[in-house]
Enzyme design. Structure first.
Site, mmCIF file in Angstrom:
data_model
loop_
_atom_site.group_PDB
_atom_site.id
_atom_site.type_symbol
_atom_site.label_atom_id
_atom_site.label_comp_id
_atom_site.label_asym_id
_atom_site.label_seq_id
_atom_site.Cartn_x
_atom_site.Cartn_y
_atom_site.Cartn_z
ATOM 1 N N TYR A 30 0.824 -1.209 0.000
ATOM 2 C CA TYR A 30 0.000 0.000 0.000
ATOM 3 C C TYR A 30 0.855 1.254 0.000
ATOM 4 O O TYR A 30 2.084 1.192 0.164
ATOM 5 C CB TYR A 30 -0.965 -0.001 1.191
ATOM 6 C CG TYR A 30 -0.340 0.350 2.537
ATOM 7 C CD1 TYR A 30 0.479 -0.557 3.201
ATOM 8 C CD2 TYR A 30 -0.572 1.576 3.140
ATOM 9 C CE1 TYR A 30 1.032 -0.239 4.432
ATOM 10 C CE2 TYR A 30 -0.024 1.908 4.370
ATOM 11 C CZ TYR A 30 0.781 0.993 5.014
ATOM 12 O OH TYR A 30 1.335 1.307 6.223
ATOM 13 N N HIS A 99 -1.325 -20.998 -0.825
ATOM 14 C CA HIS A 99 -0.238 -20.041 -0.548
ATOM 15 C C HIS A 99 0.504 -19.611 -1.819
ATOM 16 O O HIS A 99 0.909 -18.474 -1.955
ATOM 17 C CB HIS A 99 0.768 -20.648 0.437
ATOM 18 C CG HIS A 99 0.244 -20.716 1.850
ATOM 19 N ND1 HIS A 99 -0.881 -21.412 2.187
ATOM 20 C CD2 HIS A 99 0.708 -20.164 2.997
ATOM 21 C CE1 HIS A 99 -1.092 -21.293 3.488
ATOM 22 N NE2 HIS A 99 -0.150 -20.534 4.002
ATOM 23 N N LYS A 144 6.337 -1.909 2.136
ATOM 24 C CA LYS A 144 5.136 -1.296 2.710
ATOM 25 C C LYS A 144 3.980 -2.287 2.520
ATOM 26 O O LYS A 144 3.112 -2.126 1.653
ATOM 27 C CB LYS A 144 4.857 0.076 2.073
ATOM 28 C CG LYS A 144 4.038 0.972 2.982
ATOM 29 C CD LYS A 144 4.129 2.421 2.574
ATOM 30 C CE LYS A 144 3.093 3.290 3.225
ATOM 31 N NZ LYS A 144 3.120 3.382 4.680
HETATM 32 C C1 LIG Z 1 6.132 1.403 9.682
HETATM 33 C C2 LIG Z 1 6.204 2.779 9.119
HETATM 34 N N1 LIG Z 1 7.333 3.483 9.266
HETATM 35 C C3 LIG Z 1 7.450 4.740 8.780
HETATM 36 C C4 LIG Z 1 6.395 5.359 8.130
HETATM 37 C C5 LIG Z 1 6.542 6.763 7.628
HETATM 38 O O1 LIG Z 1 6.628 6.753 6.214
HETATM 39 P P1 LIG Z 1 6.186 7.999 5.361
HETATM 40 O O2 LIG Z 1 7.009 9.154 5.832
HETATM 41 O O3 LIG Z 1 6.501 7.619 3.960
HETATM 42 O O4 LIG Z 1 4.739 8.222 5.603
HETATM 43 C C6 LIG Z 1 5.186 4.658 7.948
HETATM 44 C C7 LIG Z 1 4.065 5.279 7.262
HETATM 45 O O5 LIG Z 1 2.986 4.746 7.174
HETATM 46 C C8 LIG Z 1 5.102 3.336 8.445
HETATM 47 O O6 LIG Z 1 3.965 2.620 8.302
#
Ligand SMILES: Cc1ncc(COP(=O)(O)O)c(C=O)c1O
Length: 281
Positions: A30, A99, A144
């Site tokens: 995402y 899976h 992500k």
């Molecule tokens: C685990 C995690 N770390 C860091 C961030 C910060 O990332 P960004 O600055 O791209 O929003 C997010 C943002 O959702 C995150 O989910």
């Protein structure tokens, strides 16, 4: 209006199969981009990160940068509010539960836009409380991924004690928060943990680095041992929805050197102003 697999509809009308691999396995990735006054902030790095996340999990990115940009432009135009947070996810699609990756299956694409959460003046002026939590997540936190159970449990732990975020610790080192990166300041130097497989490479983190360099603020990338973290003069969170925010209490202990203990420090105030100016430029 939301976007689902090429169509626009009210969110109440959006339907996906219970066999969607996002639902069954959390098999998807995402993105989230802040939109200030109807303009996405740092969109291209978000699209590049999405592409990287897709590659990392062997998922074909269904759209080009131009196509994503166009869909995002459309979703922004369809909302009645100016400052938005556009969230979108791509999953491996709908298939019989197994899976192994299914063959010839179209990914599921869902996008929505909500009002951008606004920091309160108290949060800006006083900073926020956070609580530490063991980083129990997998070793591919740079992706992500929509599988966020580790992050969810860490955030809930903090929330139940009145905290805004958690600060996760792995093998004696500070990693990040549940949905934010974490910085420490020692003297006049901002310190960020390296963007390895144990943190998400935040677009806001990159923004802090870029803006710090442009403003002649010292920034060093290195691991921060837990013991050293507790001696930080300042601690900050960064994320697309928050920008930068000072952590002024950690596990109910005030953070900061005696001159501003429990209050945001001078380095934070400088970076906050620089980032606000950049976001509203
Ligand atoms: C685990 C995690 N770390 C860091 C961030 C910060 O990332 P960004 O600055 O791209 O929003 C997010 C943002 O959702 C995150 O989910």
């Amino acid at each position: 209006m939301i976007f689902l697999n090429g169509d626009w509809m009210p969110i109440e009308d959006a339907k996906i199969s219970v066999l969607d691999r996002g639902f069954i396995y959390g098999d998807g990735v995402y993105e989230y981009v802040p939109v200030i006054n109807r303009k996405p902030y740092r969109l291209l790095p978000h699209l590049a990160r999405l592409d990287k996340s897709c590659q990392e999990i062997g998922l074909k990115n269904p759209y080009s940068v131009e196509q994503w940009s166009d869909i995002i432009k459309q979703i922004i135009a369809k909302q009645s509010f100016d400052d938005q947070g556009v969230y979108w996810q791509v999953t491996r699609g709908v298939a019989k539960r197994d899976h192994t990756f299914p063959k010839d299956v179209e990914p599921t694409v869902f996008m929505m836009s909500n009002p951008l959460p606004k920091l309160t003046q108290t949060q800006i002026d006083d900073g926020v409380a956070c609580y530490t939590y063991p980083d129990l997540r997998w070793h591919r936190c740079h992706i992500k991924s929509i599988s966020l159970l580790g992050n969810v449990l860490a955030r809930q732990h903090s929330f139940e004690q009145g905290g805004v975020e958690c600060v996760m610790l792995r093998d004696g080192f500070m990693t990040e928060a549940s949905a934010s990166n974490v910085f420490c300041v020692f003297g006049d130097t901002i310190v960020s943990p390296p963007k390895d497989n144990h943190i998400l490479g935040g677009i806001t983190l990159d923004g802090v680095m870029e803006l710090a360099t442009k403003s002649n603020m010292k920034l060093v990338v290195r691991s921060v041992p837990e013991a050293e973290m507790w001696t930080a003069d300042e601690m900050w969170l960064s994320s697309s929805s928050k920008g930068v925010l000072a952590i002024t209490s950690l596990d109910d202990k005030p953070i900061g050197n005696p001159l501003h203990r429990g209050k945001p420090g001078p380095m934070f105030k400088k970076m906050f102003a620089i980032m606000q100016a950049d976001m509203h430029a």
